[in-house]
Design an enzyme around this catalytic site. Structure first.
Site, mmCIF file in Angstrom:
data_model
loop_
_atom_site.group_PDB
_atom_site.id
_atom_site.type_symbol
_atom_site.label_atom_id
_atom_site.label_comp_id
_atom_site.label_asym_id
_atom_site.label_seq_id
_atom_site.Cartn_x
_atom_site.Cartn_y
_atom_site.Cartn_z
ATOM 1 N N LYS A 1 -63.506 20.527 50.765
ATOM 2 C CA LYS A 1 -63.120 21.657 49.911
ATOM 3 C C LYS A 1 -62.108 21.228 48.846
ATOM 4 C CE LYS A 1 -64.154 24.733 53.718
ATOM 5 N NZ LYS A 1 -63.656 25.392 54.945
ATOM 6 N N GLN B 1 -58.323 27.144 57.854
ATOM 7 C CA GLN B 1 -59.470 26.528 58.519
ATOM 8 C C GLN B 1 -59.482 26.913 59.995
ATOM 9 O OE1 GLN B 1 -61.921 24.605 56.991
ATOM 10 N NE2 GLN B 1 -62.947 24.853 58.962
ATOM 11 N N ASP C 1 -62.353 33.824 51.805
ATOM 12 C CA ASP C 1 -63.288 33.612 52.916
ATOM 13 C C ASP C 1 -64.078 34.876 53.234
ATOM 14 O OD1 ASP C 1 -63.884 31.226 54.098
ATOM 15 O OD2 ASP C 1 -62.268 31.271 55.564
#
Length: 295
Positions: free
Chosen positions: A54, A98, A121
């Site tokens: 990412k 994460q 997200d």
């Protein structure tokens, strides 16, 4: 009949170029540089790989990136404090923690602590609620990536029978909701199957579009798929390593068998996976534009 291969790699490349141009235009015309903060708690090797990918993608696109690698001993209060700081940082438009986090940290509380305006997200209850009622929101990256794969492959779910195998909050539930909406490249009749579904093959064989997202290697076999169906394989299952230590990955679909009777199919790797990261970047740019009042 051999299925058309839907390449997430190729479609992600197309979108990458589009986002790169959009980021450059934002900087040139408005003095805006979208910013993404990634937070990793602990030393999980796979998570390090995901976060590294990412960060690298941000650099490739010209997106400002801040990476926070925290020790596994980090307390929930310490993580909450960092999120509070990033929520108030004007250089950061998107925040990604994460998952999974260590067991002593409540994952739900962490998701709730992210400013919904920076929830790239798409997991905050505000984002989920807006998605559910069809209002503009940050869509979860993998489900949104699936919808874009279908759109860019000229596969329109409008009126189609869609069967989703798997009911996770990350993929199964949101993709079912996204494709159910009365909207472009949606408007489908959607069935969700799961571990308690009786006669699951009766459902999957009715599908015009079958989405496999249960995390079981090669669960979907050829006899479960209608001839000519579109098969989207979300699974990424490690079944071993090569002699040089590389992970051997397979999907939830028995790809060699199913591709012989499906109309179109995504491979693993190289199908849905590349779309997840690029949708994260798209959400980050969207967040930056929203913060600037451009949308």
């Amino acid at each position: 009949m051999t299925a058309k291969i839907i390449s997430g790699i190729e479609i992600a490349k197309q979108i990458t170029e589009e986002i790169r141009r959009e980021v450059a235009e934002l900087k040139t015309c408005h003095g805006i540089v979208p910013g993404l903060a990634t937070i990793l708690v602990g030393d999980d090797p796979a998570s390090h790989v995901y976060v590294g990918s990412k960060v690298k993608t941000c650099q490739n696109l010209g997106i400002h990136s801040e990476r926070y690698n925290l020790p596994g001993s980090t307390s929930e209060a310490e993580l909450q404090a960092l999120l509070g700081k990033l929520n108030n940082d004007p250089q950061i438009n998107g925040i990604l923690v994460q998952m999974p986090v260590p067991k002593h940290i409540d994952e739900t509380k962490i998701i709730f602590a992210i400013n919904p305006a920076k929830d790239v997200d798409g997991f905050h209850p505000t984002s989920v609620g807006r998605m559910l009622i069809g209002e503009p929101s940050f869509l979860p990256c993998t489900p949104h990536g699936i919808q874009v794969l279908l759109e860019r492959s000229n596969i329109n779910p409008d009126g189609a029978e869609v069967v989703v195998v798997g009911r996770s909050n990350i993929v199964g539930k949101p993709i079912a909701n996204i494709l159910l909406q009365k909207a472009k490249y949606a408007n489908a009749t959607v069935t969700i199957c799961h571990s308690a579904t009786r006669d699951i093959t009766d459902h999957t064989r009715r599908a015009d579009i079958l989405i496999a997202a249960m995390g079981k290697p090669h669960f979907i076999t050829a006899d479960m798929v209608k001839d000519g169906a579109v098969v989207i394989d979300v699974g990424t299952n490690e079944i071993g390593k090569t002699p040089d230590g590389k992970r051997i990955l397979v999907g939830d679909v028995d790809f060699p068998a199913v591709k012989e009777n499906a109309g179109a199919i995504t491979p693993v790797p190289g199908g849905v996976g590349p779309m997840t990261i690029i949708m994260l970047m798209s959400n980050t740019v969207k967040a930056a534009k929203m913060a600037a009042g451009l949308i």
